[in-house]
Enzyme design. Sequence first.
Site, PDB file in Angstrom:
ATOM      1  N   GLN A 122       0.934  -1.074   0.207  1.00  0.00           N
ATOM      2  CA  GLN A 122       0.236  -0.028   0.190  1.00  0.00           C
ATOM      3  C   GLN A 122       0.737   0.994  -0.548  1.00  0.00           C
ATOM      4  OE1 GLN A 122      -3.105   0.012   2.779  1.00  0.00           O
ATOM      5  NE2 GLN A 122      -2.663   1.997   3.842  1.00  0.00           N
ATOM      6  N   GLY A 123       0.180   2.290  -0.827  1.00  0.00           N
ATOM      7  CA  GLY A 123       1.640   3.755  -0.817  1.00  0.00           C
ATOM      8  C   GLY A 123       0.543   4.610  -0.759  1.00  0.00           C
ATOM      9  N   SER A 125      -0.065   6.698   3.210  1.00  0.00           N
ATOM     10  CA  SER A 125       1.232   7.594   3.631  1.00  0.00           C
ATOM     11  C   SER A 125       2.252   8.479   3.002  1.00  0.00           C
ATOM     12  CB  SER A 125       1.731   6.462   5.281  1.00  0.00           C
ATOM     13  OG  SER A 125       0.859   6.112   6.066  1.00  0.00           O
ATOM     14  N   GLU A 240      -8.854  -3.280   6.364  1.00  0.00           N
ATOM     15  CA  GLU A 240      -7.799  -3.412   7.571  1.00  0.00           C
ATOM     16  C   GLU A 240      -8.813  -3.716   8.716  1.00  0.00           C
ATOM     17  OE1 GLU A 240      -4.049  -2.827   8.145  1.00  0.00           O
ATOM     18  OE2 GLU A 240      -5.220  -0.833   8.750  1.00  0.00           O
ATOM     19  N   GLU A 370      -4.529   8.062  17.937  1.00  0.00           N
ATOM     20  CA  GLU A 370      -5.070   9.502  18.986  1.00  0.00           C
ATOM     21  C   GLU A 370      -6.569   9.533  17.414  1.00  0.00           C
ATOM     22  OE1 GLU A 370      -2.159   8.494  18.512  1.00  0.00           O
ATOM     23  OE2 GLU A 370      -2.170   8.541  21.031  1.00  0.00           O
TER      24      GLU A 370
END
Lengths: 397, 329
Positions: A122-123, A125, A240, A370
């Site tokens: 997965q690209g 972030s 996910e 968070e």
Amino acid sequence: MTEALEKLRQEVRTWLEANAPRNWRETCTSHEAFLDTQRSWFAKLVEGGYGVPHWPAEWPGGGRSLAEQKVIYEEFARADTPRLLLSFMSTYHAASTLFEWGSEAQQRKYIPRILQGEIWCQGFSEPNAGSDLAGLRTRAERRGDVYVVNGQKLWSTMGQFADKCLLLVRTSDERAKQAGLTYLLLDLKTKGVTARPIRQIHGDEEFAELFLDDVEVPVEDRLGKEGQGWAVAQSTLSSERGLTLLELSARLRGSLWRLAALIRDAGREADPGVLRDFGRLATKIDATVAIADQFLATRIAGEERVGDASLVKLTYSRTLRDFTSLGIRLGGMEAQYHAPIVFGGGMETGNWMADFMNSYAWTIAGGSDEIQRNIIAERLLGMPREPKNWTLAGDVA
Amino acid sequence: MSLTRAELQDAARKAFGETGLAPDAEQSWALIADLGWLMMSVPEALEGLGLGAVAAGAIHSEFGRVLMPGPAIAQMLAIEALAAADTLAVRDELIARAMAGEVMTASLSGAVDGRLTCVPDADRASQFLIVSDARVSLMPRADAGMKVTPRETWDRTRRLFDVTFEHNADGLVLAEGAAALALAERLRAQLLFALAGDSLGGADAILQLTVDYLMVRRQFDRPLAMFQALKHRVADMKTVLSATEALFWARASAPAPSLADMGALKANATTVYRAIAEEAVQLHGGIGLTMEHHCHLFLKRAMLNCALGGDADRWEEAAGRQMLAQAVA
């Protein structure tokens, strides 16, 4: 119903006795051995019909009910099979995004290859787009039949071993930042792609950095429309948070024996303090399993609310931290002596310091705790978002 | 007869939505009997509703939500014990009276010594359930030799008493020997389950009141609910509450939960209730520490629920011991 499940359990158990890899915890101390084990185990699972139980019924190996999947995962955990780290992104993230957004041609092209062992990463972030994912800056410029991509991606799980990449890029700076994103399917063998592994604090290299330098992606490898990338990315992320946690919580439940063994080895079976902490943790793990179960039932019934997945992820991540923490405490000095990590050993390997440090993968990756708390407060409880404008002393918003 | 969890919750909220928190004891007791909630788990053959643990869980949780006064938990234990007394001639008549609202109470202490402490509404009870591992019996109210001592608790939503009987009379024996042991175990598990349900309902209610308050209370020109420091605390409460609720419903429908399983559930639920009620007072600020606001009622009931039925130390230890025996590689 229960009888059929019990029959399945026996089937899986018998199959695992004949087919589950043995001694992999001893042998998987190099990347080569790890890759071998992962590839051959996945191939075997696909052959046996247990590789992708969560897929829709029209694909081979799919169509298992929630209850059946649970039985299968519980038996995997019981047999202590290697977790499918290498093909995890392929069978969950890539597959569920393709099922939801892929054209028939795209599905026919990519889905069968996943079963043959094609690896996806997965690209999403970037160095300056972590929690604020929508602020990503990797650019894709349309030139005729291709997009030309430039930028840098971070935290691509198994990126250094992958064949393909789910790539989120910016195609426009106009309007809201989410509206300028587009979703591409990138072949990592394309010219201009460099993958570099990232060494984590416990010593493993499960993630990679991807550098993209004038990389050309055919327009036909776009998922959804241009500018629809944010919506497509949501299905990747929710796959996910949902299905994975069912397996992971069953694994956690199945690993309690590791702590029990520590307690016995240390002769602390009658220590009330230890028993309480162990009992409290076991109950929290049962609650984690229960909320993962409930979440999937809700999702199957089509009653999932935005934020429900965050409750499950936050529950799991905190419980995993507690689990590994208790392992370190009970392990005493012994846990402080460095032991080589098992590649692909999963979240609970009994190498307590390594497991503890690895547990940060769940409190940080896939949307940090968070961020989950923000989602829960804002989406489930209806609390207002913070104002967008901000000032430093002297600046004007 | 079958009622879904949602239907029961709806019915309860319709019935008690108007009366407000900590409703009038007498009126609500009459309403509980009228609605048939005391016959919830009584088999249909005995004129009950024959609903299972999930239904009972829904009702206890709704009682917790509104800080219901009265002896409902104790009464259900007495009814359950009566229903098990197959050979007792007066059983059906006693059950019918109990289901209609005649108070038959029991100890909520969770102690195993057979002393009657923490007995709700003993002053208006006609029968007292006495549970030990060797014998389960029902003692009628006696005019002489019986002492009912009110014990004022900090929690004012329940009224607890100590009860002693001067004459060592047997009362009406409901079970003896092995049957008594099995029944006593079941009654203890039900007490723990009911306290867990009460706690989760209360926790959900006070959490909602806290969120509502943060939305309307303004400081620094904005609602408190906009501050991330507070949102994250609230989100953590919502998360632990949701996980414990999931566990509660899972154990409610589990085929054979052990006493330690129910104890650990109760420990978890009361700990969550207490933590949320504590945070609620803090997040309400000044108004939270006045009698004018409802916060303190939840806090005190939460603390009492922690102590009733055996505390978290006891049940977490029991759960740890059980898991240690089960968890083998």
